[in-house]
Scaffold this active site. Structure first.
Site, PDB file in Angstrom:
ATOM      1  N   HIS A  18       0.859  -1.196   0.000  1.00  5.48           N
ATOM      2  CA  HIS A  18       0.000   0.000   0.000  1.00  5.48           C
ATOM      3  C   HIS A  18       0.887   1.235   0.000  1.00  5.48           C
ATOM      4  O   HIS A  18       1.273   1.749   1.046  1.00  5.48           O
ATOM      5  CB  HIS A  18      -0.932  -0.029   1.223  1.00  5.48           C
ATOM      6  CG  HIS A  18      -1.976   1.054   1.234  1.00  5.48           C
ATOM      7  ND1 HIS A  18      -3.174   0.932   1.918  1.00  5.48           N
ATOM      8  CD2 HIS A  18      -2.014   2.281   0.665  1.00  5.48           C
ATOM      9  CE1 HIS A  18      -3.892   2.029   1.768  1.00  5.48           C
ATOM     10  NE2 HIS A  18      -3.197   2.881   1.019  1.00  5.48           N
ATOM     11  N   HIS A  20       1.147   4.768  -2.541  1.00  7.20           N
ATOM     12  CA  HIS A  20       0.746   5.565  -3.713  1.00  7.20           C
ATOM     13  C   HIS A  20       2.019   6.217  -4.219  1.00  7.20           C
ATOM     14  O   HIS A  20       2.639   7.009  -3.496  1.00  7.20           O
ATOM     15  CB  HIS A  20      -0.272   6.632  -3.320  1.00  7.20           C
ATOM     16  CG  HIS A  20      -1.502   6.059  -2.691  1.00  7.20           C
ATOM     17  ND1 HIS A  20      -2.665   5.855  -3.392  1.00  7.20           N
ATOM     18  CD2 HIS A  20      -1.743   5.629  -1.420  1.00  7.20           C
ATOM     19  CE1 HIS A  20      -3.575   5.321  -2.588  1.00  7.20           C
ATOM     20  NE2 HIS A  20      -3.044   5.177  -1.382  1.00  7.20           N
ATOM     21  N   HIS A 198      -9.643   0.924  -1.270  1.00 10.73           N
ATOM     22  CA  HIS A 198      -9.611   1.580   0.031  1.00 10.73           C
ATOM     23  C   HIS A 198     -11.023   1.510   0.610  1.00 10.73           C
ATOM     24  O   HIS A 198     -11.993   1.885  -0.070  1.00 10.73           O
ATOM     25  CB  HIS A 198      -9.227   3.055  -0.110  1.00 10.73           C
ATOM     26  CG  HIS A 198      -7.768   3.307  -0.378  1.00 10.73           C
ATOM     27  ND1 HIS A 198      -7.094   2.717  -1.406  1.00 10.73           N
ATOM     28  CD2 HIS A 198      -6.869   4.112   0.274  1.00 10.73           C
ATOM     29  CE1 HIS A 198      -5.822   3.139  -1.379  1.00 10.73           C
ATOM     30  NE2 HIS A 198      -5.664   3.988  -0.378  1.00 10.73           N
ATOM     31  N   GLU A 201     -11.368   3.470   5.883  1.00 10.73           N
ATOM     32  CA  GLU A 201     -10.372   4.417   6.400  1.00 10.73           C
ATOM     33  C   GLU A 201     -11.151   5.512   7.144  1.00 10.73           C
ATOM     34  O   GLU A 201     -11.004   5.677   8.348  1.00 10.73           O
ATOM     35  CB  GLU A 201      -9.537   5.003   5.247  1.00 10.73           C
ATOM     36  CG  GLU A 201      -8.447   5.972   5.700  1.00 10.73           C
ATOM     37  CD  GLU A 201      -7.668   6.602   4.523  1.00 10.73           C
ATOM     38  OE1 GLU A 201      -8.201   6.650   3.398  1.00 10.73           O
ATOM     39  OE2 GLU A 201      -6.534   7.067   4.761  1.00 10.73           O
ATOM     40  N   ASP A 279       1.680   4.034   2.713  1.00  6.65           N
ATOM     41  CA  ASP A 279       0.618   4.850   2.110  1.00  6.65           C
ATOM     42  C   ASP A 279       1.201   5.986   1.262  1.00  6.65           C
ATOM     43  O   ASP A 279       1.333   5.840   0.048  1.00  6.65           O
ATOM     44  CB  ASP A 279      -0.335   5.367   3.189  1.00  6.65           C
ATOM     45  CG  ASP A 279      -1.739   5.656   2.662  1.00  6.65           C
ATOM     46  OD1 ASP A 279      -1.984   5.444   1.458  1.00  6.65           O
ATOM     47  OD2 ASP A 279      -2.604   6.084   3.459  1.00  6.65           O
ATOM     48  N   ASP A 280       1.539   7.108   1.902  1.00  6.55           N
ATOM     49  CA  ASP A 280       2.094   8.279   1.197  1.00  6.55           C
ATOM     50  C   ASP A 280       3.293   8.775   2.003  1.00  6.55           C
ATOM     51  O   ASP A 280       3.200   9.767   2.732  1.00  6.55           O
ATOM     52  CB  ASP A 280       1.017   9.369   1.081  1.00  6.55           C
ATOM     53  CG  ASP A 280      -0.194   8.883   0.296  1.00  6.55           C
ATOM     54  OD1 ASP A 280      -0.109   8.841  -0.937  1.00  6.55           O
ATOM     55  OD2 ASP A 280      -1.197   8.508   0.936  1.00  6.55           O
TER      56      ASP A 280
HETATM   57  N1  HPA Z   1      -6.797   7.289   1.119  1.00  4.49           N
HETATM   58  C1  HPA Z   1      -7.472   7.614   0.025  1.00  4.49           C
HETATM   59  N2  HPA Z   1      -6.909   8.066  -1.074  1.00  4.49           N
HETATM   60  C2  HPA Z   1      -5.589   8.210  -1.094  1.00  4.49           C
HETATM   61  C3  HPA Z   1      -4.823   7.891   0.009  1.00  4.49           C
HETATM   62  C4  HPA Z   1      -5.457   7.391   1.166  1.00  4.49           C
HETATM   63  O1  HPA Z   1      -4.849   7.043   2.206  1.00  4.49           O
HETATM   64  N3  HPA Z   1      -3.544   8.158  -0.344  1.00  4.49           N
HETATM   65  C5  HPA Z   1      -3.544   8.596  -1.612  1.00  4.49           C
HETATM   66  N4  HPA Z   1      -4.791   8.634  -2.089  1.00  4.49           N
HETATM   67 ZN    ZN Z   2      -3.829   4.739   0.446  1.00  3.27          ZN
END
Ligand code: HPA
Ligand code: ZN
Length: 338
Positions: A18, A20, A198, A201, A279-280
């Site tokens: 996971h 991006h 996703h 969250e 994630d990011d």
């Molecule tokens: N959630 C939803 N969209 C996203 C995320 C995330 O954590 N990171 C990049 N796009």
């Molecule tokens: Zn994500």
């Protein structure tokens, strides 16, 4: 010599499931690419960018994430971005990565789909040569856009199907339930692509159920709010559904209030196949090893090993490859007792 916890975390062979790739754009590279492409950024310097990364919900982050991605123009930009991520991941002990990308963020700015693919594939090939790292690509649909736009994106991907591991669903969750993309995901499944989304969250447990029942996902991204529904937890455990959990992201986006209260340990003890991911990483303050470090105080060594095993069990690698990586995790753990 026994290893420190930090050496153990880095030394464990891991997959990242996971990430991006646009979320690995560090402020330094944002400035370098802006300069290379003659694009203005709204920030005075790198410190100003980092100072802006304070979020109270997912949408606060997404606004800056899409703005940052606007410096990505050429195939070389996408290659440099991906390779910088793979270098960081390799240093963290990642041996396989399945990376998300958001083509609509780029095609909507006039960057051709082909440019994005050429650059990312070049970065992936370089990571194989440089680090022996394997990787896969997961095309994410932006859920705040329409079903028709997602279908159009799937059409654009047709010449590249053999280079894609799967499709995913990201961006603004609440108000854009999985159900909105049921037909797109059915079409992707018919094309032989794996499916992830996703869910849970910020969205409710009902969105997690929709991802399972309507999108037929092979893996669930985040899934935190599934814990609010014990029947759903039991189902996810029974189905051995992989959850790609992102601790530092959860903290930065206020999905959890405090790392000490992060549910990763509860997930594992409920029998869920949880994994730990970044994630990011450029926005949330750390790469995959930083995420393991953040939750290590909540877990036993055996549970850290379980996270690494789960990362391969939940990957889209061929069975013999994931089995070989799991054996390497077990050998590493056996050679390095706590
Ligand atoms: N959630 C939803 N969209 C996203 C995320 C995330 O954590 N990171 C990049 N796009
Ligand atoms: Zn994500």
């Amino acid at each position: 010599m026994t290893m420190t916890l930090d050496e153990f975390i880095v030394g464990l062979p891991k997959a990242e499931l996971h990430i991006h790739i646009e979320g690995s754009l560090e402020p330094e590279m944002m400035f370098a690419l802006a300069k290379r492409n003659g694009i203005a950024t709204p920030y005075a310097d790198v410190e100003a960018v980092r100072a802006a990364y304070s979020f109270s919900r997912l949408q606060d982050f997404l606004d800056l994430y899409y703005q940052g991605a606007a410096v990505l123009m050429t195939a070389e930009d996408f290659r440099d971005l991906a390779l910088a991520y793979f270098d960081r991941a390799a240093a963290d002990g990642v041996v396989h990565a399945e990376i998300f990308f958001d083509p609509q963020t780029h095609t909507s700015r006039g960057v051709p789909f082909q440019t994005v693919m050429d650059g990312l594939l070049a970065g992936m090939a370089a990571a194989k040569t440089r680090h022996g790292m394997t990787s896969g690509l997961i095309l994410c649909f932006l859920r705040h856009l329409s079903e028709a736009e997602a279908l159009e994106t799937l059409e654009q991907a047709r010449p590249w199907l053999d280079r894609l591991a799967g499709v995913g669903l990201d961006s603004s969750e609440v108000g854009h339930p999985p159900e909105k993309f049921a037909r797109v995901f059915a079409a992707a499944g018919e094309l032989g692509l794996k499916r992830v989304a996703h869910a849970g969250e910020e969205g409710p447990p009902a969105y997690v159920r929709e991802a399972l029942d309507l999108l037929h996902v092979d893996r669930l991204d985040h899934g935190n709010r599934a814990l609010e529904d014990q029947t759903l937890v039991a189902r996810l455990a029974a189905e051995a559904m992989t959850l790609t959990v992102c601790p530092l992201s959860n903290l930065k986006l206020c999905v959890v209030d405090d790392m000490a209260a992060h549910p990763i340990g509860r997930m594992l003890r409920a029998g869920l196949r949880a994994t730990v991911n970044s994630d990011d990483p450029a926005y949330f303050g750390g790469y995959v090893a930083d995420n393991y470090r953040a939750v290590a105080p909540l877990l036993s060594r055996t549970e850290l090993v379980d996270l690494a095993r789960n990362s391969f069990l939940g990957s889209f690698l061929p069975l013999e490859d994931s089995a070989r990586h799991v054996a390497a995790v077990d050998a590493f753990a056996a050679a390095n007792p706590a």
